[in-house]
Scaffold this motif. Structure first.
Motif, PDB file in Angstrom:
ATOM      1  N   SER A   1       7.394  -4.466   4.263  1.00  0.00           N
ATOM      2  CA  SER A   1       6.141  -4.268   3.538  1.00  0.00           C
ATOM      3  C   SER A   1       6.387  -3.885   2.089  1.00  0.00           C
ATOM      4  CB  SER A   1       5.307  -3.148   4.193  1.00  0.00           C
ATOM      5  OG  SER A   1       5.043  -3.418   5.536  1.00  0.00           O
ATOM      6  N   SER A   2       5.452  -4.276   1.245  1.00  0.00           N
ATOM      7  CA  SER A   2       5.414  -3.765  -0.120  1.00  0.00           C
ATOM      8  C   SER A   2       3.988  -3.300  -0.381  1.00  0.00           C
ATOM      9  CB  SER A   2       5.828  -4.842  -1.125  1.00  0.00           C
ATOM     10  OG  SER A   2       4.929  -5.923  -1.096  1.00  0.00           O
ATOM     11  N   THR A   3       3.854  -2.101  -0.924  1.00  0.00           N
ATOM     12  CA  THR A   3       2.540  -1.487  -1.105  1.00  0.00           C
ATOM     13  C   THR A   3       2.411  -0.967  -2.533  1.00  0.00           C
ATOM     14  OG1 THR A   3       2.490  -0.813   1.215  1.00  0.00           O
ATOM     15  CG2 THR A   3       0.965   0.302  -0.262  1.00  0.00           C
ATOM     16  N   ALA A   4       1.205  -1.107  -3.090  1.00  0.00           N
ATOM     17  CA  ALA A   4       0.922  -0.571  -4.421  1.00  0.00           C
ATOM     18  C   ALA A   4      -0.409   0.167  -4.372  1.00  0.00           C
ATOM     19  CB  ALA A   4       0.863  -1.699  -5.454  1.00  0.00           C
ATOM     20  N   LYS A   5      -0.465   1.344  -5.013  1.00  0.00           N
ATOM     21  CA  LYS A   5      -1.696   2.134  -5.029  1.00  0.00           C
ATOM     22  C   LYS A   5      -1.985   2.602  -6.451  1.00  0.00           C
ATOM     23  CE  LYS A   5      -4.014   6.172  -3.102  1.00  0.00           C
ATOM     24  NZ  LYS A   5      -4.444   6.776  -4.371  1.00  0.00           N
ATOM     25  N   ASP A   6      -3.240   2.392  -6.865  1.00  0.00           N
ATOM     26  CA  ASP A   6      -3.685   2.866  -8.172  1.00  0.00           C
ATOM     27  C   ASP A   6      -5.073   3.473  -8.001  1.00  0.00           C
ATOM     28  OD1 ASP A   6      -4.260   3.361 -10.799  1.00  0.00           O
ATOM     29  OD2 ASP A   6      -4.629   1.287 -11.332  1.00  0.00           O
ATOM     30  N   LYS A   7      -5.134   4.805  -7.946  1.00  0.00           N
ATOM     31  CA  LYS A   7      -6.396   5.531  -7.773  1.00  0.00           C
ATOM     32  C   LYS A   7      -7.123   5.061  -6.517  1.00  0.00           C
ATOM     33  CE  LYS A   7      -6.783   6.511 -12.705  1.00  0.00           C
ATOM     34  NZ  LYS A   7      -7.570   6.378 -13.943  1.00  0.00           N
ATOM     35  N   GLU A   8      -8.183   4.257  -6.654  1.00  0.00           N
ATOM     36  CA  GLU A   8      -9.003   3.911  -5.491  1.00  0.00           C
ATOM     37  C   GLU A   8      -8.487   2.707  -4.718  1.00  0.00           C
ATOM     38  OE1 GLU A   8     -12.918   3.232  -6.906  1.00  0.00           O
ATOM     39  OE2 GLU A   8     -13.423   5.363  -7.023  1.00  0.00           O
ATOM     40  N   ILE A   9      -7.566   1.954  -5.283  1.00  0.00           N
ATOM     41  CA  ILE A   9      -7.165   0.679  -4.687  1.00  0.00           C
ATOM     42  C   ILE A   9      -5.777   0.772  -4.064  1.00  0.00           C
ATOM     43  CG2 ILE A   9      -6.768  -1.781  -5.129  1.00  0.00           C
ATOM     44  CD1 ILE A   9      -8.594  -1.492  -7.580  1.00  0.00           C
ATOM     45  N   ILE A  10      -5.647   0.259  -2.841  1.00  0.00           N
ATOM     46  CA  ILE A  10      -4.348   0.146  -2.169  1.00  0.00           C
ATOM     47  C   ILE A  10      -4.165  -1.309  -1.759  1.00  0.00           C
ATOM     48  CG2 ILE A  10      -2.903   0.891  -0.244  1.00  0.00           C
ATOM     49  CD1 ILE A  10      -4.615   3.415  -0.062  1.00  0.00           C
ATOM     50  N   GLU A  11      -3.038  -1.893  -2.141  1.00  0.00           N
ATOM     51  CA  GLU A  11      -2.729  -3.274  -1.758  1.00  0.00           C
ATOM     52  C   GLU A  11      -1.409  -3.288  -1.007  1.00  0.00           C
ATOM     53  OE1 GLU A  11      -2.924  -7.533  -3.916  1.00  0.00           O
ATOM     54  OE2 GLU A  11      -1.357  -6.201  -4.660  1.00  0.00           O
ATOM     55  N   SER A  12      -1.389  -3.942   0.154  1.00  0.00           N
ATOM     56  CA  SER A  12      -0.184  -3.977   0.973  1.00  0.00           C
ATOM     57  C   SER A  12       0.070  -5.392   1.472  1.00  0.00           C
ATOM     58  CB  SER A  12      -0.334  -3.022   2.166  1.00  0.00           C
ATOM     59  OG  SER A  12       0.812  -3.031   2.970  1.00  0.00           O
ATOM     60  N   ASN A  13       1.305  -5.878   1.265  1.00  0.00           N
ATOM     61  CA  ASN A  13       1.727  -7.189   1.761  1.00  0.00           C
ATOM     62  C   ASN A  13       2.796  -6.981   2.823  1.00  0.00           C
ATOM     63  OD1 ASN A  13       0.152  -8.705  -0.242  1.00  0.00           O
ATOM     64  ND2 ASN A  13       1.599  -7.850  -1.712  1.00  0.00           N
TER      65      ASN A  13
END
Length: 316
Positions: free
Chosen positions: A45-57
């Motif tokens: 998995s790769s995950t990115a979070k910026d304040k309100e948004i979380i994106e995970s592949n």
């Protein structure tokens, strides 16, 4: 709690890479026909979070899967789950249906479903509604779980929230709460979980739970309850002889990175039953590396709640 405070204080903005591997082998001679089941799976998995948004592949590969029908193994290679979270809103795309179609090419239902749900299709739904409608959670628990998932809070706050339902005027609730807190301290307290600050201000943490420590906890808790006798203890010791467990966690937290390695090994070895399970996970996160200022959310989405309702109707 300190580790939770440190981690969540840094996790406002991060990118992270994770790998999880699971190996499971079981032989069961208790049933009329002896069964052998096994599973090997790896999730990257790769995950990115910026304040309100979380994106995970995420990419999941399963091999030697025969838990459902022993002796009939099939593999699921490179199954992708792409997930976006914003508040209570969940977006997900997956190629699972397409992969299942390739495994079972003669299944007409899968062929039709693959036209509707594929890796280019984004499904949209509300997390708390999904938890209530399809996972059986009550609304209060669903709200708490959603808040912990989308707005990570420190461990002590989550712990306090989990005890919020106890009746402060009830002696039974008081005993239950005391028992749970004692279990948490015994299984996750300073004897097993270590936290040290380094000269550069970073922290190292480690956790170790072995068979001997777990047996001590179980036997002392059973003895304290007064509900277990000498014969029961002797029988339990025989079971413990065939059982082994080892859990380890090691990690580091600094102003720029959070790294950790976790592993779990369980084995049971008797004439009638054999089990070997191993779970290992690695995670490396970099703090302050993501900017979703101009992030574009998926368009032309399908309603996830509607899709799941149709599946639920067909299955049940």
């Amino acid at each position: 709690m300190k580790v939770g405070e440190l981690g969540y204080a840094l996790n406002e903005n991060y990118s992270s890479n994770q790998k999880l591997r699971l190996v499971f082998d079981m032989e069961n001679a208790f049933s009329e026909t002896p069964q052998i089941s096994n599973l090997q799976a790896e999730l990257v998995s790769s995950t990115a979070k910026d304040k309100e948004i979380i994106e995970s592949n995420n990419t999941l590969s399963i091999s030697s899967f025969n838990l459902i029908e022993p002796g009939k193994s099939f593999d699921l290679k490179d199954v992708t789950f792409n997930i976006i979270l914003k508040g209570k809103k969940l977006y997900i795309s997956t190629n699972l249906v397409e992969v299942m179609k390739s495994v079972k090419p003669d299944d007409k239902t899968l062929a039709i479903a693959a036209e509707i749900i594929n890796e280019n299709t984004w499904l949209e739904g509300d997390i708390d509604e999904l938890l209530v409608d399809f996972c059986g959670m009550d609304e209060k628990s669903a709200e708490l779980f959603t808040a912990m998932l989308t707005e990570p809070q420190s461990f002590d706050k989550a712990l306090s929230a989990s005890f919020a339902g106890f009746d402060e005027n009830s002696a039974i609730s008081a005993v239950m709460m005391e028992s749970q807190i004692d279990s948490i301290i015994r299984l996750f307290g300073d004897d097993l979980f270590k936290l040290n600050q380094n000269a550069d201000g970073s922290y190292n943490f480690s956790y170790s739970l072995t068979k001997d420590k777990l047996i001590d906890y179980i036997t002392e808790a059973a003895a304290a309850s007064g509900e277990i006798g000498i014969e029961d203890m002797l029988e339990a010791e025989e079971i413990f002889e065939a059982f082994n467990i080892n859990i380890t966690i090691n990690g580091n937290i600094s102003d720029e990175k959070i790294n950790n390695d976790m592993s779990l090994e369980i084995s049971v070895n008797t004439d009638a039953f054999k089990l070997n399970a191993a779970w290992a996970a690695q995670s490396d996160s970099e703090i302050g590396t993501v900017d979703f200022t101009d992030y574009a959310f998926p368009e032309n989405t399908r309603n996830l709640n509607t899709i799941l309702t149709l599946l639920k109707t067909r299955l049940y």
